[in-house]
Design a protein around this motif. Structure first.
Motif, PDB file in Angstrom:
ATOM      1  N   GLN A  60      41.160  45.151  41.763  1.00  0.00           N
ATOM      2  CA  GLN A  60      40.236  44.374  42.581  1.00  0.00           C
ATOM      3  C   GLN A  60      39.750  43.139  41.830  1.00  0.00           C
ATOM      4  O   GLN A  60      39.645  42.055  42.399  1.00  0.00           O
ATOM      5  CB  GLN A  60      39.036  45.229  42.995  1.00  0.00           C
ATOM      6  N   LYS A 112      40.461  39.474  43.335  1.00  0.00           N
ATOM      7  CA  LYS A 112      39.325  38.611  43.647  1.00  0.00           C
ATOM      8  C   LYS A 112      39.366  37.347  42.811  1.00  0.00           C
ATOM      9  O   LYS A 112      39.074  36.244  43.288  1.00  0.00           O
ATOM     10  CB  LYS A 112      38.016  39.360  43.408  1.00  0.00           C
ATOM     11  N   TYR A 162      33.089  39.542  42.516  1.00  0.00           N
ATOM     12  CA  TYR A 162      34.302  40.342  42.572  1.00  0.00           C
ATOM     13  C   TYR A 162      34.156  41.545  43.501  1.00  0.00           C
ATOM     14  O   TYR A 162      35.132  42.210  43.811  1.00  0.00           O
ATOM     15  CB  TYR A 162      34.678  40.836  41.180  1.00  0.00           C
TER      16      TYR A 162
END
Length: 400
Positions: A71, A75, A204
């Motif tokens: 992730q 991001k 994020y």
């Protein structure tokens, strides 16, 4: 954050040393226990034992928060695409993860490569995993919104020249600019646990627990590797970018120009400290001219990116050499032409291709001649007039 996927694509070009016998503690955010990474006595801070302990904590995080590191990666890629990091391809190349197909060994690239020559592959891997090369720039994107508290350079050494140039640029070009925030990215945020948690969560989208876990690891990495220089290694802030702003429910980011400490340090080290800060800023301001004129293409490819980057070089060179701009003399003009030469790249097939060193110098030199040869030295072309002239000459610039 999901809203960032809706942003307009934006184009423009980045540790606590252990001392004495102090122990470094990492708080596990999901429990009350404290994990001791190791003891520091100078040499021990870079020991294989500490490196292995840090890697073990990364592995622990993968098991504890599955998908969190991916992730972070995704991001960050979204954020980088939206701000178009001006110099990050250069960083990637000196980290040996993005070889270029031609010789782009300019003085600036060689300097940066030498600065990280003593890094190990494990250091690079840890920094990449935690997105440390982008954290300072991403934090500045979200949270450096107050112009009154900004400073430029690790010790503020570029603040005066940057602020003066920014004031002059706003006067010089005929576009609205009162809503553009001039900010800075500083690598020392990599030692600030609260700031790292804030960007991991807010930027994020990590959970509070995973953000705290990985933020602790960033600070621990600063402690483990003295070569990271407390976050002040130039590679972490080797960038500058323009951002067109974003406003939606729950997320408001103003128009920005962000200047990195590392890129200005690099130019200063190769002899351009008197001209590079102004030239970099003028280039980024050129991207805001393009936003104003709606010149940023919806479809990105090497040709469209090269055009807007060469155009931004030309905007900058025209301001730097104009009698009512920075009014640099020929000796300094040669210097800023070298500045643009140094930021060229050879990634011809990349969607992030900014033009070769020769093309970038040609664009700057053309703009210098436009200002220098003008019959009315006090006249400033409007952004519309200048852009039309650039479009006409572009085919000649790209064959350089």
């Amino acid at each position: 954050m999901k809203q960032l996927k809706l942003m307009a694509v934006i184009f423009t070009a980045s540790w606590l040393l252990l001392a004495g016998c102090k122990k470094e503690s990492i708080k596990d955010p999901s429990s009350d226990s404290i994990t001791i990474l190791g003891e520091s006595n100078g040499a021990a801070s870079g020991s294989d034992q500490l490196m292995a302990a840090l890697q073990a904590r990364l592995d622990e995080g993968n098991a504890k928060f599955p998908g969190a590191l991916e992730q972070i990666r995704q991001k960050s890629a979204t954020l980088q695409a939206n701000m178009h990091p001006e110099y990050r391809d250069m960083v990637s190349s000196v980290l040996n993860v993005a070889p270029t197909p031609c010789n782009s060994s300019t003085a600036l690239r060689v300097w940066l490569s030498n600065e990280r020559a003593d890094w190990t592959s494990q250091m690079i891997s840890v920094a990449n995993s935690l997105d440390m090369f982008n954290l300072p720039g991403n934090y500045a994107l979200y949270y450096e919104n107050d112009p009154a508290i900004q400073y430029h350079g690790m010790n503020g050494e570029f603040t005066q020249s940057i602020n003066k140039a920014y004031k002059d640029l706003r006067r010089f070009w005929n576009i609205p600019s009162s809503d553009i925030v001039l900010g800075a990215m500083h690598g020392n945020m990599l030692t600030d646990l609260d700031k790292i948690i804030r960007i991991y969560e807010g930027g994020y989208g990590l959970s509070a627990a995973s953000a705290a876990f990985y933020a602790n690891l960033v600070v621990s990495a600063m402690n483990t590797y003295p070569l990271f220089r407390n976050g002040n290694h130039p590679i972490f802030t080797f960038n500058a970018y323009a951002f067109n702003g974003f406003n939606s429910p729950g997320l408001v980011i103003p128009k920005k120009i962000i200047m990195g400490d590392g890129i200005m340090e690099g130019y200063a080290e190769i002899g351009f400290e008197d001209v590079a800060p102004q030239a970099i800023l003028a280039h980024e301001y050129g991207h805001h001219i393009q936003y104003h004129l709606n010149l940023i293409p919806q479809v990105r490819n090497s040709e469209t990116i090269r055009k807007i980057e060469l155009m931004a070089d030309a905007y900058a060179a025209y301001y730097l050499s104009h009698a009512r701009g920075a009014a640099m003399q020929w000796k300094r003009v040669v210097q800023f032409l070298d500045v643009f030469f140094n930021i060229g790249d050879c990634s011809f097939n990349s969607n992030n291709h900014h033009g070769t060193p020769t093309q970038r110098m040609a664009a700057a030199e053309w703009a210098y001649s436009l200002a220098n040869d003008a019959q009315k030295q006090g006249h400033i072309l409007t952004v519309e007039e200048f852009t039309a002239l650039f479009d006409a000459v572009l085919p000649e610039l790209v064959i350089q």
